[in-house]
Design a protein around this motif. Structure first.
Motif, PDB file in Angstrom:
ATOM      1  N   LEU A  25      -6.531  26.609 -47.597  1.00  0.00           N
ATOM      2  CA  LEU A  25      -7.107  27.822 -47.010  1.00  0.00           C
ATOM      3  C   LEU A  25      -7.643  27.518 -45.612  1.00  0.00           C
ATOM      4  CD1 LEU A  25      -8.820  28.691 -50.282  1.00  0.00           C
ATOM      5  CD2 LEU A  25      -7.664  30.455 -48.984  1.00  0.00           C
ATOM      6  N   PRO A  26      -7.609  28.517 -44.726  1.00  0.00           N
ATOM      7  CA  PRO A  26      -8.192  28.304 -43.400  1.00  0.00           C
ATOM      8  C   PRO A  26      -9.700  28.064 -43.513  1.00  0.00           C
ATOM      9  CG  PRO A  26      -7.527  30.606 -43.682  1.00  0.00           C
ATOM     10  CD  PRO A  26      -7.070  29.862 -44.897  1.00  0.00           C
ATOM     11  N   SER A  27     -10.265  27.383 -42.511  1.00  0.00           N
ATOM     12  CA  SER A  27     -11.706  27.088 -42.528  1.00  0.00           C
ATOM     13  C   SER A  27     -12.536  28.350 -42.608  1.00  0.00           C
ATOM     14  CB  SER A  27     -12.103  26.319 -41.269  1.00  0.00           C
ATOM     15  OG  SER A  27     -11.430  25.096 -41.230  1.00  0.00           O
ATOM     16  N   ARG A  28     -12.159  29.352 -41.855  1.00  0.00           N
ATOM     17  CA  ARG A  28     -12.828  30.657 -41.906  1.00  0.00           C
ATOM     18  C   ARG A  28     -11.860  31.626 -42.553  1.00  0.00           C
ATOM     19  NH1 ARG A  28     -17.673  31.211 -39.406  1.00  0.00           N
ATOM     20  NH2 ARG A  28     -18.181  29.535 -37.973  1.00  0.00           N
ATOM     21  N   ARG A  29     -12.328  32.298 -43.597  1.00  0.00           N
ATOM     22  CA  ARG A  29     -11.444  33.185 -44.341  1.00  0.00           C
ATOM     23  C   ARG A  29     -12.231  34.361 -44.893  1.00  0.00           C
ATOM     24  NH1 ARG A  29     -11.999  28.275 -46.239  1.00  0.00           N
ATOM     25  NH2 ARG A  29     -13.121  27.877 -48.133  1.00  0.00           N
ATOM     26  N   PRO A  30     -11.546  35.471 -45.068  1.00  0.00           N
ATOM     27  CA  PRO A  30     -12.240  36.616 -45.657  1.00  0.00           C
ATOM     28  C   PRO A  30     -12.527  36.379 -47.133  1.00  0.00           C
ATOM     29  CG  PRO A  30      -9.927  37.141 -45.251  1.00  0.00           C
ATOM     30  CD  PRO A  30     -10.174  35.760 -44.704  1.00  0.00           C
ATOM     31  N   SER A  31     -13.585  36.980 -47.604  1.00  0.00           N
ATOM     32  CA  SER A  31     -13.905  36.909 -49.037  1.00  0.00           C
ATOM     33  C   SER A  31     -14.577  38.203 -49.448  1.00  0.00           C
ATOM     34  CB  SER A  31     -14.806  35.715 -49.337  1.00  0.00           C
ATOM     35  OG  SER A  31     -16.056  35.870 -48.720  1.00  0.00           O
TER      36      SER A  31
END
Length: 103
Positions: A6-12
Protein backbone atom coordinates in the motif's frame (compact mmCIF):
# COMPACT_ATOMS: atom_id res chain seq x y z
CA UNK A 1 2.83 -14.29 -5.96
CA UNK A 2 3.96 -10.99 -4.66
CA UNK A 3 2.55 -8.60 -2.14
CA UNK A 4 1.00 -5.37 -3.40
CA UNK A 5 2.34 -2.84 -0.91
CA UNK A 6 0.00 0.00 0.00
CA UNK A 7 1.15 3.58 -0.56
CA UNK A 8 2.49 5.41 2.51
CA UNK A 9 -0.46 7.79 2.43
CA UNK A 10 -3.76 6.18 1.56
CA UNK A 11 -7.44 6.80 1.98
CA UNK A 12 -9.28 4.95 4.72
CA UNK A 13 -12.80 4.76 6.05
CA UNK A 14 -14.16 3.80 9.43
CA UNK A 15 -17.04 1.47 8.69
CA UNK A 16 -20.14 1.48 10.77
CA UNK A 17 -19.61 -0.34 14.00
CA UNK A 18 -20.42 -4.03 13.76
CA UNK A 19 -22.08 -5.84 16.64
CA UNK A 20 -21.73 -9.60 16.56
CA UNK A 21 -22.79 -11.82 19.44
CA UNK A 22 -23.07 -8.80 21.74
CA UNK A 23 -19.58 -7.42 21.06
CA UNK A 24 -19.07 -4.04 19.40
CA UNK A 25 -16.29 -3.91 16.79
CA UNK A 26 -14.91 -0.78 15.12
CA UNK A 27 -13.52 -1.42 11.65
CA UNK A 28 -11.19 0.74 9.60
CA UNK A 29 -10.40 -0.17 5.98
CA UNK A 30 -7.45 1.29 4.08
CA UNK A 31 -7.53 1.48 0.28
CA UNK A 32 -5.20 1.40 -2.68
CA UNK A 33 -5.24 4.42 -4.99
CA UNK A 34 -7.63 2.55 -7.32
CA UNK A 35 -10.20 2.08 -4.53
CA UNK A 36 -9.55 -1.59 -3.74
CA UNK A 37 -9.42 -2.47 -0.04
CA UNK A 38 -5.90 -3.35 1.05
CA UNK A 39 -5.85 -3.39 4.82
CA UNK A 40 -8.26 -3.89 7.67
CA UNK A 41 -8.04 -2.88 11.32
CA UNK A 42 -10.51 -4.26 13.86
CA UNK A 43 -10.86 -2.83 17.35
CA UNK A 44 -12.84 -4.92 19.77
CA UNK A 45 -12.73 -2.82 22.87
CA UNK A 46 -10.54 -3.42 25.85
CA UNK A 47 -6.90 -4.13 24.96
CA UNK A 48 -5.54 -7.52 25.86
CA UNK A 49 -8.86 -9.37 25.97
CA UNK A 50 -9.17 -12.60 24.02
CA UNK A 51 -11.76 -10.97 21.75
CA UNK A 52 -9.46 -8.05 20.96
CA UNK A 53 -6.50 -10.33 20.22
CA UNK A 54 -8.54 -12.57 17.89
CA UNK A 55 -10.04 -9.52 16.13
CA UNK A 56 -6.60 -7.94 15.62
CA UNK A 57 -5.13 -11.19 14.27
CA UNK A 58 -8.12 -11.68 11.94
CA UNK A 59 -7.57 -8.16 10.57
CA UNK A 60 -3.90 -8.91 9.91
CA UNK A 61 -4.81 -12.10 8.04
CA UNK A 62 -7.51 -10.31 6.01
CA UNK A 63 -5.03 -7.56 5.15
CA UNK A 64 -2.40 -10.03 3.97
CA UNK A 65 -4.94 -11.90 1.84
CA UNK A 66 -6.02 -8.64 0.20
CA UNK A 67 -2.42 -7.50 -0.35
CA UNK A 68 -1.56 -10.80 -2.03
CA UNK A 69 -4.52 -10.40 -4.38
CA UNK A 70 -7.17 -12.65 -2.88
CA UNK A 71 -10.59 -11.27 -3.92
CA UNK A 72 -13.01 -10.18 -1.18
CA UNK A 73 -15.61 -12.57 -2.63
CA UNK A 74 -13.27 -15.56 -2.21
CA UNK A 75 -12.58 -14.69 1.42
CA UNK A 76 -16.32 -14.12 2.04
CA UNK A 77 -17.20 -17.60 0.86
CA UNK A 78 -14.58 -19.19 3.13
CA UNK A 79 -15.95 -17.60 6.32
CA UNK A 80 -18.33 -19.39 8.71
CA UNK A 81 -21.99 -18.60 8.14
CA UNK A 82 -25.35 -19.39 9.71
CA UNK A 83 -27.75 -21.68 7.81
CA UNK A 84 -29.53 -18.60 6.44
CA UNK A 85 -26.27 -17.17 5.06
CA UNK A 86 -25.64 -14.54 7.73
CA UNK A 87 -22.05 -14.34 8.94
CA UNK A 88 -21.32 -16.00 12.27
CA UNK A 89 -18.65 -13.50 13.25
CA UNK A 90 -17.35 -10.00 12.66
CA UNK A 91 -14.99 -10.94 9.82
CA UNK A 92 -17.88 -12.20 7.71
CA UNK A 93 -19.92 -9.07 8.48
CA UNK A 94 -17.00 -6.85 7.45
CA UNK A 95 -16.48 -8.78 4.24
CA UNK A 96 -20.20 -8.57 3.45
CA UNK A 97 -20.00 -4.77 3.82
CA UNK A 98 -16.90 -4.63 1.62
CA UNK A 99 -18.56 -6.76 -1.08
CA UNK A 100 -21.74 -4.67 -0.99
CA UNK A 101 -19.96 -1.64 -2.38
CA UNK A 102 -17.78 1.27 -1.49
CA UNK A 103 -17.06 1.37 2.22
Amino acid sequence: MHRHVLPSRRPSDVLEHVTQRGILYTITVGFYDDGRPGEVFIDAGKAGTDTQVVARDAAILMSLLLQYGCPVETIRHAISREEDGRPQGPVGAILDMMEAGPC
